[in-house]
Design an enzyme around this catalytic site. Structure first.
Site, short mmCIF file in Angstrom:
data_model
loop_
_atom_site.label_atom_id
_atom_site.label_comp_id
_atom_site.label_asym_id
_atom_site.label_seq_id
_atom_site.Cartn_x
_atom_site.Cartn_y
_atom_site.Cartn_z
N LYS A 188 0.86 -1.18 0.00
CA LYS A 188 0.00 0.00 0.00
C LYS A 188 0.90 1.23 0.00
O LYS A 188 1.77 1.37 0.87
CB LYS A 188 -0.90 0.03 1.24
CG LYS A 188 -1.98 1.14 1.16
CD LYS A 188 -1.71 2.38 1.99
CE LYS A 188 -1.84 2.15 3.46
NZ LYS A 188 -3.20 2.32 3.93
N ARG B 19 -11.34 0.94 6.00
CA ARG B 19 -10.37 -0.07 6.45
C ARG B 19 -9.90 0.23 7.85
O ARG B 19 -9.84 -0.65 8.71
CB ARG B 19 -9.19 -0.10 5.48
CG ARG B 19 -7.87 -0.57 6.04
CD ARG B 19 -6.74 0.25 5.39
NE ARG B 19 -5.41 -0.10 5.83
CZ ARG B 19 -4.78 0.52 6.84
NH1 ARG B 19 -5.37 1.45 7.56
NH2 ARG B 19 -3.54 0.17 7.13
N HIS C 161 -12.42 13.71 9.53
CA HIS C 161 -13.04 12.77 8.60
C HIS C 161 -13.01 11.34 9.14
O HIS C 161 -14.01 10.62 9.14
CB HIS C 161 -12.23 12.88 7.30
CG HIS C 161 -12.60 11.91 6.25
ND1 HIS C 161 -13.81 11.94 5.61
CD2 HIS C 161 -11.89 10.87 5.72
CE1 HIS C 161 -13.85 10.96 4.72
NE2 HIS C 161 -12.70 10.30 4.77
N GLN C 162 -11.83 10.93 9.67
CA GLN C 162 -11.70 9.55 10.14
C GLN C 162 -12.59 9.30 11.35
O GLN C 162 -13.13 8.20 11.52
CB GLN C 162 -10.23 9.25 10.48
CG GLN C 162 -9.96 7.79 10.84
CD GLN C 162 -10.27 6.86 9.68
OE1 GLN C 162 -9.98 7.16 8.52
NE2 GLN C 162 -10.89 5.74 9.97
N MET D 103 -6.49 5.24 17.41
CA MET D 103 -6.43 5.05 15.96
C MET D 103 -5.42 5.98 15.28
O MET D 103 -5.11 5.81 14.11
CB MET D 103 -7.82 5.27 15.36
CG MET D 103 -8.90 4.41 15.97
SD MET D 103 -8.50 2.63 15.96
CE MET D 103 -8.55 2.29 14.20
N GLY D 104 -4.92 6.96 16.01
CA GLY D 104 -4.17 8.03 15.34
C GLY D 104 -2.66 7.85 15.30
O GLY D 104 -2.02 8.38 14.40
N ASP E 103 0.57 6.72 14.31
CA ASP E 103 1.11 5.87 13.24
C ASP E 103 2.46 6.38 12.76
O ASP E 103 2.81 6.21 11.61
CB ASP E 103 0.13 5.82 12.07
CG ASP E 103 -0.08 7.20 11.48
OD1 ASP E 103 0.37 8.20 12.09
OD2 ASP E 103 -0.69 7.29 10.41
N LYS F 153 4.40 10.36 17.48
CA LYS F 153 2.97 10.55 17.72
C LYS F 153 2.55 9.86 19.01
O LYS F 153 3.10 8.83 19.39
CB LYS F 153 2.17 10.01 16.54
CG LYS F 153 2.28 10.89 15.31
CD LYS F 153 1.14 10.60 14.35
CE LYS F 153 1.28 11.37 13.07
NZ LYS F 153 0.23 10.98 12.11
#
Lengths: 309, 309
Positions: B66, B107, B134-135, B217-218, B220, B224
């Site tokens: 990806k 996803r 958005h996420q 979820m953030g 990555d 962070k």
């Protein structure tokens, strides 16, 4: 750029590529190493027998990745494949996908030709190639375009393969070619090209004569080796990306940092300084070669269609 | 597979994707973590403002990469893009290219839903989300499908953004939603989701009540962070790929190795062991999610065309 991503199939890119296009793209890539970025190489070793590699980077208006694959079990298809993906530098969205298995061999040989053109003696006439595979033939053709090569010596592990390869060379280039033993081939070479998957040195450093240029095209992964380490103390060392060459290329085995060929091409570093120098170029391969190749193929298709990309 | 590579455009994949498809693909991906391979992540940091990432791997009959991009200057286009490239596992040649910017949000949210489904209390009714982008909306929709969520609390840095997001949530899901301060939101949460680009903890570990499930979820990338490190001593830690979560995910800041969610799904590791447990899931994102997503999208298109891929 706007609109849908471009797609260039394997058959299209194979029909579009030639040595001129590949040489110009290689030159552009090596000059871009000074300012562009090469991201870490991914080598997917965990597939049982197959190898998957990612080489990515960015330079100028190019950003993207080459997905390389080596599936040694392929019988009817080439074992190497290459897919180059370019993103639109303005938006980060997909710009183009270029299948480039056949073109990849031209790309690799073009880096060699560029190094020979920059580093070998102008009067180089004898080209010795160690290796008798598909890539080796590309190397002979590309190198003989940049120097007045008038004979090709072939070194192979198997005598029948070396004979067959010599015949291929003559058929492809018109040059006389003959199989020789490694010592004879190395000693006689003005330009010596190794294009193998060896894991240990292919010859003795003492066989190399003054003035020889050597291009090692095969070492592109941990553990691979084509050249004798003893050579490095008496040679000037050049490569594509110094850090990468030391990490996964031939100069894994060198003590000093090699000089980037791009710096030589840009006039920022010395190349050969005398006819007696032994110069060594290691090609581990880098993403910018693939990105400039893909862009050149897309430009050529656009030109042949009479439109602009 | 034979023939030309398949290509699925952004508009096609955006029309084909839904939460069911994404959830099934995520489940397949997490179960495959036990036997599949995830290759090292490439983060191209050297572009001045833009970020380029490569996540690659192989599992079963899937092998590929990806290519993610984050171009923060995009105005008319989404800032995130995603292109998934699949190789043919039999030959190493290009099999398919799937543009998946919109699908990528499904996803990521599907991984969260899968974790909530495996780890959160069955009677979870209050969902608190930190982040109003958005996420975050995708997370609310995906989580509310797997638990009887009956209210959504929204924590945002800007009051107007939080109000607007709460209205979006209600419009998209029919659930009542209201902005609250971080302490209120964290304390009331049965399920707490963080979906931000924070670089430091978003809340105080003491605010978390027994029985809460938290999905981060953030986080990555290096540096962070969304969660307070003090939380880890009283929580059970889960993630997608333990090594990756410790290298580039939330558990960069954890002392103990988290448990792979795939092992919980396979019945090989414990998940929540009591209604009082605090469970934490960190999603750093891994290639197999992208490969299974792309394959599922291609299957759905083939099914909708009445043919087989």
């Amino acid at each position: 750029m706007t609109g849908s991503p471009a797609f260039l199939s394997e058959s299209e890119s194979a029909a579009l590529v030639d040595d001129d296009l590949a040489f110009a793209a290689a030159r552009e890539a090596f000059l871009a190493t000074a300012t562009g970025s090469t991201f870490p190489v991914v080598i997917g070793q965990s597939l049982p027998h197959n190898r998957f590699t990612l080489k990515s980077g960015a330079a100028g208006d190019l950003v993207g990745v080459k997905i390389g694959s080596f599936w040694p079990g392929n019988v009817d298809l080439p074992r190497h494949s290459s897919t180059i993906v370019l993103l639109d530098p303005a938006t980060g969205r997909l710009r183009a996908v270029v299948e480039a298995a056949a073109a990849n061999a031209y790309r690799t040989a073009a880096a060699d030709a560029l190094a020979v053109d920059a580093l070998a003696r102008k009067d180089s006439r004898t080209l010795t190639v160690i290796g008798t595979g598909h890539q080796a033939l590309h190397e002979v053709r590309a190198v003989s375009r940049v120097r007045p090569i008038d004979r090709v010596l072939v070194v192979g592990r198997r005598a029948d393969a070396a004979r067959a390869f010599a015949a291929q060379v003559t058929a492809a280039t018109g040059l006389p070619a003959e199989p020789v033993d490694a010592r004879t081939g190395v000693a006689a070479a003005d330009v010596l090209v190794t294009a193998t998957t060896a894991r240990e040195a292919l010859f003795d450093a003492n066989w190399v004569t003054a003035g020889t240029h050597i291009s090692a095209m095969g070492a592109d992964g941990p553990g691979k080796q084509e050249l004798p380490v003893a050579l490095y103390d008496r040679a000037s060392l050049f490569c594509d990306i110094p850090e990468q060459s030391q990490a996964i290329g031939e100069f894994q085995h060198a003590r000093s940092l090699p000089v980037a060929l791009g710096a030589v091409l840009a006039g920022d570093a010395d190349g050969r300084t005398s006819p007696e120098d032994v110069t060594v170029f290691d090609s581990s391969g880098f993403a910018l070669q693939d990105l400039t190749l893909a862009a050149a193929l897309l430009r050529r298709r656009a030109a042949s269609h009479g439109d602009s990309e």
